[in-house]
Enzyme design. Structure first.
Site, PDB file in Angstrom:
ATOM      1  N   LYS A   1      25.961  39.721  45.407  1.00 41.62           N
ATOM      2  CA  LYS A   1      24.970  40.755  45.738  1.00 41.62           C
ATOM      3  C   LYS A   1      25.788  41.856  46.238  1.00 41.62           C
ATOM      4  O   LYS A   1      26.897  41.940  46.732  1.00 41.62           O
ATOM      5  CB  LYS A   1      23.819  40.442  46.344  1.00 41.62           C
ATOM      6  CG  LYS A   1      23.089  39.209  45.868  1.00 41.62           C
ATOM      7  CD  LYS A   1      22.816  39.423  44.229  1.00 41.62           C
ATOM      8  CE  LYS A   1      21.456  38.127  44.032  1.00 41.62           C
ATOM      9  NZ  LYS A   1      21.639  37.460  43.154  1.00 41.62           N
TER      10      LYS A   1
HETATM   11  C1  LIG Z   1      20.369  36.217  43.207  1.00 43.81           C
HETATM   12  C2  LIG Z   1      19.095  36.255  42.708  1.00 43.81           C
HETATM   13  C3  LIG Z   1      18.077  35.450  43.448  1.00 43.81           C
HETATM   14  C4  LIG Z   1      18.403  34.076  44.251  1.00 43.81           C
HETATM   15  O1  LIG Z   1      19.049  34.562  45.292  1.00 43.81           O
HETATM   16  P1  LIG Z   1      19.860  33.137  46.003  1.00 43.81           P
HETATM   17  O2  LIG Z   1      20.305  33.748  47.189  1.00 43.81           O
HETATM   18  O3  LIG Z   1      21.076  33.001  44.817  1.00 43.81           O
HETATM   19  O4  LIG Z   1      18.991  32.221  46.229  1.00 43.81           O
HETATM   20  C5  LIG Z   1      16.798  35.531  42.816  1.00 43.81           C
HETATM   21  N1  LIG Z   1      16.303  36.633  42.219  1.00 43.81           N
HETATM   22  C6  LIG Z   1      17.378  37.389  41.378  1.00 43.81           C
HETATM   23  C7  LIG Z   1      16.690  38.650  40.755  1.00 43.81           C
HETATM   24  C8  LIG Z   1      18.523  37.248  41.907  1.00 43.81           C
HETATM   25  O5  LIG Z   1      19.535  38.169  41.396  1.00 43.81           O
END
Ligand SMILES: *Cc1c(COP(=O)(O)O)cnc(C)c1O
Length: 379
Positions: free
Chosen positions: A189
């Site tokens: 992210k």
């Molecule tokens: C990354 C992501 C998640 C999950 O996040 P985690 O930290 O990996 O649990 C959920 N929804 C979207 C759209 C994502 O990009």
């Protein structure tokens, strides 16, 4: 051409890490206080709260449990329906099942790839309790329309803003307004804590519950007062992660500015007639509100994605695909979903690829990707 390529491998994403953050993590390791609400977690939560306009924020070990906890705080469970998008990371729908509720999908918009709010309205029943929209690639959903719908039908909203830190809607930061807003700090992210996430809630009462659900439902008082009155899990963020997060948050604006400039360079390099000439679709050219978490293109149907990805790999370029349609996974098929139900999500889920975009890239990397895409599509 592939084997002899002198170019280094270009992945679709990679985190930026600085020495100050490495040192901060080392300091945590030496301090002896590694987890459970220590000074780094508290500082990170305070800075996030400030970032989101003073709203209460709690941190977690993922951006998945944040959504599950939001649903629990809202009292959503068996017998309730929650509407979400079939085109997201599977976490978005899994959390609905996790709390015992029923996932209901509404197809996505073909251009934004965000949930189609008209289709959401059509899917509302007397059992509908909440909507989980996703700000896909950081491009915000239509927040005016979303919250008007929530108000009209008295629904809770859990924004899956996993990809949207730093995105704005009409000048307001995603997370600084609305209902529950969930962010992920997973390593891919825009800012990351290796694994982690945070949840923005509405008031002190919800924040209290957000803490209980994070750690076994425990509440403490005095030196030895302890009680458990709800079922919680084990979702707390570590001090190590929070130390990374503090280093990352300090650079968020810089990271997002770099992503924006690379995204602009993608559009300039593809050129205005790219879509007409090659039959592939570019993302919406939003240079105001998106944090440019990813840069997607949708391949023309004459290409199979795996072939295209392989040809890019032959040129030392790694692609991602975000995302395959959730309702076509076996577990969802077993719940009655099938092909043809959400045709836009199915086409996008089959043909979408994620091009490299991360702050450590430069403009020549973008040009290299664009040249490769064009040459394969001409193929
Ligand atoms: C990354 C992501 C998640 C999950 O996040 P985690 O930290 O990996 O649990 C959920 N929804 C979207 C759209 C994502 O990009």
């Amino acid at each position: 051409m592939s084997q002899t390529s002198p170019l280094p491998f270009l992945p679709f994403t990679k985190p930026t890490m600085d020495e100050a953050t490495v040192s901060a993590v080392s300091d945590v390791l030496r301090s002896g206080w590694l987890t459970s609400n220590g000074p780094k977690v508290q500082a990170f939560e305070a800075q996030l709260s400030e970032y989101f306009g003073g709203r209460p924020v709690r941190t977690y070990n993922s951006g998945t449990c944040t959504m599950e906890i939001a649903l629990r705080i809202a009292g959503i469970g068996p017998g309730d329906e929650v509407i979400t998008t079939p085109n997201s990371w599977v976490a978005t729908a899994n959390v609905i099942i996790e709390v015992g509720a029923t996932p209901v999908f509404a197809d996505i918009d073909a251009r934004t790839h965000n949930i189609d709010l008209d289709k959401v309205e059509a899917a509302i029943t007397p059992r509908t309790k909440a909507i989980i929209p996703v700000h896909m690639t950081g491009l915000p959903c239509d927040m005016d329309k979303l919250y008007a719908l929530a108000k009209k039908y008295k629904l809770r909203v859990v924004e899956d803003a996993a990809q949207a830190i730093g995105s704005t809607w009409k000048g307001k930061r995603i997370g600084a307004f609305g209902d529950f807003v969930s962010f992920s700090f997973q390593v891919n992210k825009n800012i990351m804590t290796a694994e982690g996430g945070c949840l923005v809630v509405n008031n002190a009462e919800e924040a209290k519950l957000a803490e209980k659900y994070r750690l076994q439902g425990v509440s403490r008082s005095g030196l030895d007062g302890i009680d458990v009155d709800v079922l919680g899990g084990k979702y707390n963020m570590t001090e190590i992660s929070a130390a990374i997060g503090l280093g990352q948050l300090a650079r968020l604006e810089e990271f997002n500015a770099k992503r924006l400039s690379l995204a602009r360079h993608y559009f300039n390099s593809f050129g205005a007639d790219f879509e007409a000439q090659y039959g592939a679709e570019l993302p919406i050219a939003d240079f105001e509100q998106s944090n440019w978490h990813m840069f997607h293109i949708v391949l023309p149907e004459r290409f199979t994605r795996a072939d295209f990805m392989q040809k890019m790999l032959d040129r030392q370029i790694g692609l991602g695909f975000h995302y395959a349609a959730i309702h076509l996974f076996s577990m969802y098929r077993a719940r009655g979903f099938k092909e043809g139900m959400f045709p836009v999500a199915e086409r996008v889920g089959r043909q979408i690829v994620t091009l490299p975009l991360f702050p450590l890239m430069n403009e020549s990397d973008v040009e290299r990707v664009v040249d490769a895409v064009k040459s394969i599509l001409r193929g």
